[in-house]
Design an enzyme around this catalytic site. Structure first.
Site, PDB file in Angstrom:
ATOM      1  CB  THR A 108      -0.915   0.032   1.244  1.00  0.00           C
ATOM      2  OG1 THR A 108      -0.104   0.282   2.406  1.00  0.00           O
ATOM      3  CG2 THR A 108      -1.670  -1.275   1.420  1.00  0.00           C
ATOM      4  CG  ASP A 109      -0.305   4.817  -1.923  1.00  0.00           C
ATOM      5  OD1 ASP A 109       0.355   4.163  -2.757  1.00  0.00           O
ATOM      6  OD2 ASP A 109      -1.340   5.449  -2.208  1.00  0.00           O
ATOM      7  CB  CYS A 110       0.809   4.130   4.610  1.00  0.00           C
ATOM      8  SG  CYS A 110      -0.636   3.064   4.691  1.00  0.00           S
ATOM      9  CE1 TYR A 111       2.387   0.046   8.159  1.00  0.00           C
ATOM     10  CE2 TYR A 111       0.162   0.442   7.324  1.00  0.00           C
ATOM     11  CZ  TYR A 111       1.074   0.452   8.370  1.00  0.00           C
ATOM     12  OH  TYR A 111       0.688   0.867   9.613  1.00  0.00           O
TER      13      TYR A 111
END
Length: 399
Positions: free
Chosen positions: A137-140
């Site tokens: 994901t964008d944050c992970y």
């Protein structure tokens, strides 16, 4: 007779009188319930037996770049990752899926090691291989991660066990014509053996049959460390049929337990394996019972001859299996019972020696002033059942 505050004050000044259940039963035989109740402040119970509805919550800490784990294996054993990004739940009975070389396992080899063994290794301070696949994901953004971990390199590591400490259980036999491999171990055909798994008169919940001293928040001995009663256990069945002494005639109450695994000792948390069934976890659990009134001693004075369990035929593949009646724990502990006129040899899954050792170690903690007792914040419900009826035969099918 006493208050919990008074008992804890005695404990803090190392003046509390503490007996194990074995010591209490012997003392009652000498002086009676009333006199024994005047002498003792705390009674310690214990058991060391398979408790497969157990597992560990593990927080790994964040990687750099961070990862949201979608799938994860610890020494080849799948851990559940469907909540926080690096939170895992490792179940005791989850089987190993691949070797350390990455090759898959087949057949019986895949059953011999599981989550219980990995939990034991982590508690023992051993190194465990971790392999994780990320969601991306964008944050992970991280896609995968491989490393080794120990109990000291991870953030949190605690047991959360949905169902421990069955209040009584069953005796397994096999009236069929072929061997059966069960959660009680191998059962030989034509009633060639019987297996039981409860410690009987020294078992924690049988010494407090209506759970008057044990509730949510009760501090306990768990795996060689300090734990707590977190909730009622799954398959909690307090409406089981009971004898006049209030002990159930089959599986009844259960507890959910939790505790910091970093403080535990692998002597009391051991992975185990049942042939052709799978891995599990042997766990030591001890519960202290404060003597707040004489009835506590009366409950703990019960002997094995006064507690019974149903003999269940596993050869019938049904949820509700037929039984060969009830047998006392005094009979079971002789190593031989009689079924339909035939002598049948009996073996325990529970370690009676280590069960007494759990009670003894907890006694020593209390006598040393390092373990005080807690007041439950809420009782364990004893007036409801997950079954549509309270007929005791309905419960004996549960694993």
């Amino acid at each position: 007779m006493r208050t919990l505050a008074e008992i804890n004050d005695k404990i803090s000044h190392q003046r509390a009188v503490v007996w194990t259940t074995e010591e209490l039963k012997a003392r009652v035989a000498e002086v009676g319930v009333t006199q024994a109740a005047k002498q003792v402040d705390v009674i310690t119970t214990g058991t060391f037996e398979p408790m497969e509805s157990s597992g560990a919550i593990i927080n790994l800490g964040h990687t750099d770049p961070p990862i949201k784990i979608r799938s994860c294996w610890l020494d080849g054993v799948l851990a559940y990752s469907g909540f926080g990004a690096v939170d895992l739940y490792l179940g005791a009975t989850q089987m190993v899926e691949y070797r350390s070389t990455g090759e898959p396992l087949d057949g019986e080899e895949s059953r011999e090691r599981g989550g219980g063994h990995v939990i034991e290794d982590l508690i023992a301070g051993k190194t465990v291989q971790l392999r994780a696949i990320g969601q991306g994901t964008d944050c992970y953004p991280r896609a995968s991660f491989e490393t080794t971990i120990t109990r000291d390199t991870i953030n949190q590591f605690y047991l959360y066990n949905p169902r421990n400490l069955y209040q009584n259980f069953i005796v397994g036999v096999n009236g069929g014509d072929r061997p059966l491999y069960t959660y009680l171990g191998p059962l030989q055909p034509r009633l060639a053996n019987a297996v039981y798994s409860n410690a009987g008169a020294i078992s924690p919940l049988l010494n407090d049959p209506d759970l008057q001293m044990i509730g949510i928040g009760t501090r306990i001995f768990l795996g060689g460390g300090v734990g707590y009663v977190a909730w009622e256990g799954t398959q909690h069945f307090p409406l089981q049929k009971r004898l006049p002494n209030r002990t159930p005639v089959g599986p009844a109450a259960t507890l959910a337990l939790m505790g910091d695994a970093k403080q535990m000792n692998s002597r009391w948390v051991r992975g185990c394996y049942f042939k052709n069934y799978g891995p599990s976890l042997m766990l030591g659990v001890g519960i202290p019972l404060p003597v707040l009134q004489e009835q506590v001693v009366a409950n703990c004075a019960l002997q094995d001859k006064e507690i019974v369990a149903p003999v269940v035929d596993f050869s019938i593949p049904r949820r509700v299996r037929p039984t060969f009646g009830l047998v006392s724990y005094a009979q079971l502990k002789t190593g031989r019972i009689t079924i339909e006129g035939k002598p049948v040899r009996v073996a325990p899954l529970v370690s009676l020696f280590f069960s007494n050792q759990v009670a003894l170690e907890l006694k020593q903690w209390i006598e040393a002033g390092t373990f005080t007792l807690t007041e439950p914040v809420a009782p364990i419900p004893m007036d409801r059942s997950f079954l549509p009826q309270d007929r005791w035969g309905s419960q004996i099918s549960l694993d």
